[in-house]
Design a protein around this motif. Sequence first.
Motif, PDB file in Angstrom:
ATOM      1  N   ASN A 129     -30.394 -16.434  43.604  1.00  0.00           N
ATOM      2  CA  ASN A 129     -30.685 -16.860  44.970  1.00  0.00           C
ATOM      3  C   ASN A 129     -31.363 -15.724  45.731  1.00  0.00           C
ATOM      4  O   ASN A 129     -31.219 -14.545  45.394  1.00  0.00           O
ATOM      5  CB  ASN A 129     -29.398 -17.255  45.697  1.00  0.00           C
ATOM      6  CG  ASN A 129     -29.666 -18.110  46.928  1.00  0.00           C
ATOM      7  OD1 ASN A 129     -30.810 -18.426  47.250  1.00  0.00           O
ATOM      8  ND2 ASN A 129     -28.613 -18.495  47.615  1.00  0.00           N
ATOM      9  N   ALA A 168     -32.110 -13.101  48.844  1.00  0.00           N
ATOM     10  CA  ALA A 168     -31.219 -12.274  49.649  1.00  0.00           C
ATOM     11  C   ALA A 168     -30.851 -13.013  50.939  1.00  0.00           C
ATOM     12  O   ALA A 168     -31.542 -13.941  51.365  1.00  0.00           O
ATOM     13  CB  ALA A 168     -31.876 -10.938  49.969  1.00  0.00           C
ATOM     14  N   LYS A 169     -29.762 -12.609  51.555  1.00  0.00           N
ATOM     15  CA  LYS A 169     -29.303 -13.300  52.760  1.00  0.00           C
ATOM     16  C   LYS A 169     -30.327 -13.217  53.880  1.00  0.00           C
ATOM     17  O   LYS A 169     -30.482 -14.156  54.654  1.00  0.00           O
ATOM     18  CB  LYS A 169     -27.967 -12.707  53.221  1.00  0.00           C
ATOM     19  CG  LYS A 169     -26.806 -13.013  52.287  1.00  0.00           C
ATOM     20  CD  LYS A 169     -25.501 -12.481  52.861  1.00  0.00           C
ATOM     21  CE  LYS A 169     -24.323 -12.828  51.953  1.00  0.00           C
ATOM     22  NZ  LYS A 169     -23.035 -12.317  52.489  1.00  0.00           N
ATOM     23  N   GLU A 175     -30.960  -7.233  42.068  1.00  0.00           N
ATOM     24  CA  GLU A 175     -29.737  -7.404  42.856  1.00  0.00           C
ATOM     25  C   GLU A 175     -29.373  -6.120  43.582  1.00  0.00           C
ATOM     26  O   GLU A 175     -29.000  -6.150  44.773  1.00  0.00           O
ATOM     27  CB  GLU A 175     -28.599  -7.843  41.937  1.00  0.00           C
ATOM     28  CG  GLU A 175     -27.293  -8.118  42.654  1.00  0.00           C
ATOM     29  CD  GLU A 175     -26.215  -8.585  41.705  1.00  0.00           C
ATOM     30  OE1 GLU A 175     -25.142  -8.957  42.187  1.00  0.00           O
ATOM     31  OE2 GLU A 175     -26.445  -8.563  40.479  1.00  0.00           O
ATOM     32  N   GLY A 200     -31.330  -6.975  47.078  1.00  0.00           N
ATOM     33  CA  GLY A 200     -30.358  -7.909  47.637  1.00  0.00           C
ATOM     34  C   GLY A 200     -30.377  -9.289  47.029  1.00  0.00           C
ATOM     35  O   GLY A 200     -29.750 -10.212  47.580  1.00  0.00           O
ATOM     36  N   ARG A 225     -29.226 -12.298  45.035  1.00  0.00           N
ATOM     37  CA  ARG A 225     -27.868 -12.673  44.675  1.00  0.00           C
ATOM     38  C   ARG A 225     -27.851 -13.404  43.332  1.00  0.00           C
ATOM     39  O   ARG A 225     -28.628 -14.339  43.122  1.00  0.00           O
ATOM     40  CB  ARG A 225     -27.268 -13.563  45.762  1.00  0.00           C
ATOM     41  CG  ARG A 225     -27.026 -12.837  47.075  1.00  0.00           C
ATOM     42  CD  ARG A 225     -26.660 -13.791  48.176  1.00  0.00           C
ATOM     43  NE  ARG A 225     -27.804 -14.584  48.619  1.00  0.00           N
ATOM     44  CZ  ARG A 225     -27.731 -15.595  49.474  1.00  0.00           C
ATOM     45  NH1 ARG A 225     -26.566 -15.951  49.971  1.00  0.00           N
ATOM     46  NH2 ARG A 225     -28.821 -16.249  49.823  1.00  0.00           N
ATOM     47  N   THR A 226     -27.001 -12.973  42.431  1.00  0.00           N
ATOM     48  CA  THR A 226     -26.892 -13.582  41.108  1.00  0.00           C
ATOM     49  C   THR A 226     -25.423 -13.781  40.758  1.00  0.00           C
ATOM     50  O   THR A 226     -24.549 -13.047  41.234  1.00  0.00           O
ATOM     51  CB  THR A 226     -27.552 -12.706  40.029  1.00  0.00           C
ATOM     52  OG1 THR A 226     -26.828 -11.466  39.914  1.00  0.00           O
ATOM     53  CG2 THR A 226     -29.004 -12.400  40.380  1.00  0.00           C
TER      54      THR A 226
END
Length: 279
Positions: free
Chosen positions: A138, A140-141, A242, A246, A248-249
């Motif tokens: 995904n 990063a935030k 990651e 940032g 996400r996994t």
Amino acid sequence: MSLITNVMDHSLDDGYAEAAARRKAHGEAGGVPKTLRAKLGLAAGLVLAALVVTVGAAQAHVAAPVVAKERQELINRIDSETSSADKLEGDVDKLRDDVSARQRAALKKSGGSGQADLVGVLSGATAVHGPGVKLVVNDAKEASSGQAGNPRETSGFSDTGRVRDRDMQRVVNGLWASGAEAISINGQRLTVLSAIRAAGDAILVDNKPLVPPYTVLAVGDGKKLSTRFQDSADGLYLHALEQNYGIRTAISTESDVRLPAAPSVIVRTAQPSTEKGTS
């Protein structure tokens, strides 16, 4: 001395004085003073501007229902065409399943069912399920769109926090190399002919756009597949994304993952030729 005294007493020429007197007398006789004319002009301008605004608002009010009606008609057409496309896609899937079933039945009669099933699995023409891994990738935030629409070039790898097509290419290739027998991304089955490309910020798999998070399912020996992938160069690449950007996994072993058949894939088998070659 008398000349200097005359100039000081009469600084304006008599002609100027007479002209000023005539203008003053003409204004008092019935003309409109300049200040009043300016006020009337300003009032007329304001009235004209108000009239234009009022007419524009009235026209917009009259046209609003027409625009809303046209917009609703366009939405209805889009919904109708989308429903038709979904129905056609469902019909295609049913026909494809029917063709596959007939093909398996024909090959079974000729004694080649086992080989045909294996070819169908390896080519992605048939749905499969079994143990494997689930990998979720995904953005990063606080992902941004990057600069100039090309955020991840080989030089100056921009920190955008977005997953790119080349990232997913490396993920898929790493899973194949680690022993995956079948792979899908967000429900899209991958074959040897599948292409992972980008269109702007969107990732396309076989020309179908995907939306993050990207869920990758791979059939294989779950524990071995997970370990081999994470220790591979592509797994370490994903780990670097990651840590540094940032991304996400999350990876997990699954007892049973289900992958659909790839669309528009038909297995064709070749038969050896019985004709002798001519010299």
